[in-house]
Design an enzyme around this catalytic site. Sequence first.
Site, PDB file in Angstrom:
ATOM      1  N   SER A 180      -2.320  -0.482   8.292  1.00 38.61           N
ATOM      2  CA  SER A 180      -1.716  -1.741   8.633  1.00 38.61           C
ATOM      3  C   SER A 180       0.130  -1.585   8.226  1.00 38.61           C
ATOM      4  O   SER A 180       0.322  -0.445   7.695  1.00 38.61           O
ATOM      5  CB  SER A 180      -1.954  -2.612   7.410  1.00 38.61           C
ATOM      6  OG  SER A 180      -1.297  -2.493   6.156  1.00 38.61           O
ATOM      7  N   ASP A 181       0.785  -2.390   8.909  1.00 38.03           N
ATOM      8  CA  ASP A 181       2.157  -2.197   8.472  1.00 38.03           C
ATOM      9  C   ASP A 181       2.366  -2.713   7.173  1.00 38.03           C
ATOM     10  O   ASP A 181       1.251  -3.305   6.726  1.00 38.03           O
ATOM     11  CB  ASP A 181       2.848  -3.163   9.259  1.00 38.03           C
ATOM     12  CG  ASP A 181       4.569  -2.870   9.244  1.00 38.03           C
ATOM     13  OD1 ASP A 181       4.824  -2.178   8.523  1.00 38.03           O
ATOM     14  OD2 ASP A 181       5.280  -3.347  10.496  1.00 38.03           O
ATOM     15  N   TRP A 182       3.307  -2.265   6.357  1.00 36.13           N
ATOM     16  CA  TRP A 182       3.446  -2.538   4.925  1.00 36.13           C
ATOM     17  C   TRP A 182       3.314  -4.296   4.505  1.00 36.13           C
ATOM     18  O   TRP A 182       3.946  -4.994   5.049  1.00 36.13           O
ATOM     19  CB  TRP A 182       4.567  -2.046   4.318  1.00 36.13           C
ATOM     20  CG  TRP A 182       4.397  -0.535   4.005  1.00 36.13           C
ATOM     21  CD1 TRP A 182       4.764   0.182   2.912  1.00 36.13           C
ATOM     22  CD2 TRP A 182       3.780   0.630   4.742  1.00 36.13           C
ATOM     23  NE1 TRP A 182       4.439   1.521   2.727  1.00 36.13           N
ATOM     24  CE2 TRP A 182       3.612   1.488   3.767  1.00 36.13           C
ATOM     25  CE3 TRP A 182       3.162   0.770   5.968  1.00 36.13           C
ATOM     26  CZ2 TRP A 182       3.249   3.014   4.413  1.00 36.13           C
ATOM     27  CZ3 TRP A 182       2.657   1.822   6.324  1.00 36.13           C
ATOM     28  CH2 TRP A 182       2.503   2.881   5.503  1.00 36.13           C
TER      29      TRP A 182
END
Length: 729
Positions: free
Chosen positions: A232-234
């Site tokens: 996932s993106d952060w």
Amino acid sequence: MKTTRADIEEILQQLTLDEKISLVSGRDAWSTKPIERLGVPSVWVADGPHGLRRAPETYLPGFGDQWPSTCFPTASALAASWNVDLLKTTGELLAKECLAYGVQVILGPGINIKRSPLGGRNFEYFSEDPVLAGELAAAYINGVQQHGVGTSLKHFACNSQEQNRMVVSSNVDERTLREIYLTNFEIAIDKSNPWTVMAAYNPVNGDDATANPFLLTDILQTEWQYDGVVLSDWVSVHLPVKAIKAGLHIEMPGNDGVHVDEIKLALETGALSETTLDDRVRDSLVFAFKAHEQADPTAHVDHEAHHQEAEAIAADCFVLLKNDHNALPLTPEKYNSVALIGEFAVKPRFQGNGSSEVKETKLTNLKDELAQQISVPMSYSSGYRLDDDHDTSLIAEAVKQAQQAEAAIVHVGLPQHYESEGYDRKHLHIPPAQVALIEAVSQVQANTIVVLTNGAPIDMPWHNNVPAILETWLPGQAGATAIAKTLTGVYNPSGKLPETFPVRLEDTPCFLDFPGLDRKLNFSEGVFVGYRWYDARKIEPLFPFGHGLSYTQFELSDLSISSQKVTQGDALTVQVKVTNSGILSGQEVVQLYVHDTDSRLPRPEKELKRFAKIQLAPGETKTLEFELNTRDLSYFDEQQGKWLAESGDFEIRIGNSSQHTPVIGKFTYESAEVLPLGFDVRTTLREWVANEETKPIAYDLVKDFFMTMPHEIVGDLWDFNIKNDFFMD
């Protein structure tokens, strides 16, 4: 010893349920979670993509205290090279720095399509065109990964703006999604198989990209057969159970077990099967051991050597937008004195702002570097202040110095606060004081040469007032040296625009639908993104996609196409000769576009399908060869859910920009597909008649009725001349 699949299965069987759940999220800011009792290692990831942003420890954010590393040109600059070999070299250099710093995965490249020039993170992305973006990304990834360091291809998908990026839904029809916003990812995955893919913040058609079964399951895993890990993106996971089911492997960063109870409950109630959890954990284990076993604790990086490489890379990216009367290069024979103007010349902006910000190992500036490259007197005046967009008090002195010299170099562009991750631009302007400076200097100095520093397109109301414009983008820590050597002819500029520069913001494809309203972002321009829009609307851009001049001249000739008739499944070979007709050695980028002369669906006037950069000595001629396939002729048919190329005539258009394709060849394609491929209650009579197999059926159904109908009524009802098209052939 290399960990085998059997070893992975044995470890998987020994993991407790709690341990399995712990592996679907990270440990902290920059690492995955280890299972020490079973020897499962942690993987260290770090921001990129144009330089390593390595925090001192994985649990620290690494902003301001990151370790120094080489800052290469940003993605918008690298893409302007149109040079796959250069992108591969850049990847190799980055991999060496990762190895030396103990980083196993660099978080890049970013290949989101530049839907609008206002995108705040456009400096970190490659292009408005999916083929160019995909090919460059594949080369970059292969360069990194051949040295045992992984990449994270991002952001999957449709993350083309910063405003409300975590909540705004990118609403896009499937044809546009496939042809524009996924083709770049498809090319990169097919040609380089990145270790990881990063799911974006934004929802796509209402489903979070991190929990989107259509993107992560149907396309990425099933259709494309991607076998790597999805990160996932952060801080982008809102629905952890749905994300795991959809295909997300690891939520980043570590969240201290925030979602553990939710995942446990789903397992207990059957909303999530342990088999699905095992599938995600198994892939993550393969990833962790691969990263650990390919690490090199003895690696060392020569930062001085990398700085020299960064200079050469930057020089390959510069785009000579304009060069009337051969104003460039600067030579003593042309100019006996030079005035250098602009605060950027002493305070260079060399990279973007946000998560990709690198602490450079060293930094050059144009004032010092140009002084070393020229042998004539050079004066300097700041002309403007970078911390004040409106202060024009320094212009008078700049004008005075420009009058006293034989040429003026005016170095302007976008200050750091104009473009950044986290927000989008509101306009295409450079600061007003800089515009006033260009206008004032160009009034008194005919030889005014503008050097641009910017991560994305700008407007140029002053462009007709100056003879030369050199676009240098955000060129990295050695960019100033490369600029000085390009201005003086040591380097011959060879870059081409990877995105269209519009005359004004109102001309851009998504002017009315950017950045969206009420958490909805409608991609209403469809497939007509970038140059496709300007072609379709017949809007003249400031500088077109693919444009870029050289200090020498090139000619294209002798187009050869392997066959005038191509059937489905056959390859088509195209050859063209390229000649350097000038007096200097240089590089040319040859661009091949395909035009469908007649399609049942609206299609762009032409689409880039192949390109190549070639080095030629004065007078030298080389032959380039390209191979095309059926996919290169196809559009995505939503009704049939597949890529289709229609029978008919096509054109090959070859040139050195999207608006200059003088070499044209034609061929006919014969498809094995019969259109339409399927019928329902809404299938029109025109479609029945277009299919040779159903044409007799349609004849039997309507013959008696239509033979009694007046000609004009038949045309109104059925949208075609039924007596001519149906009964008289």
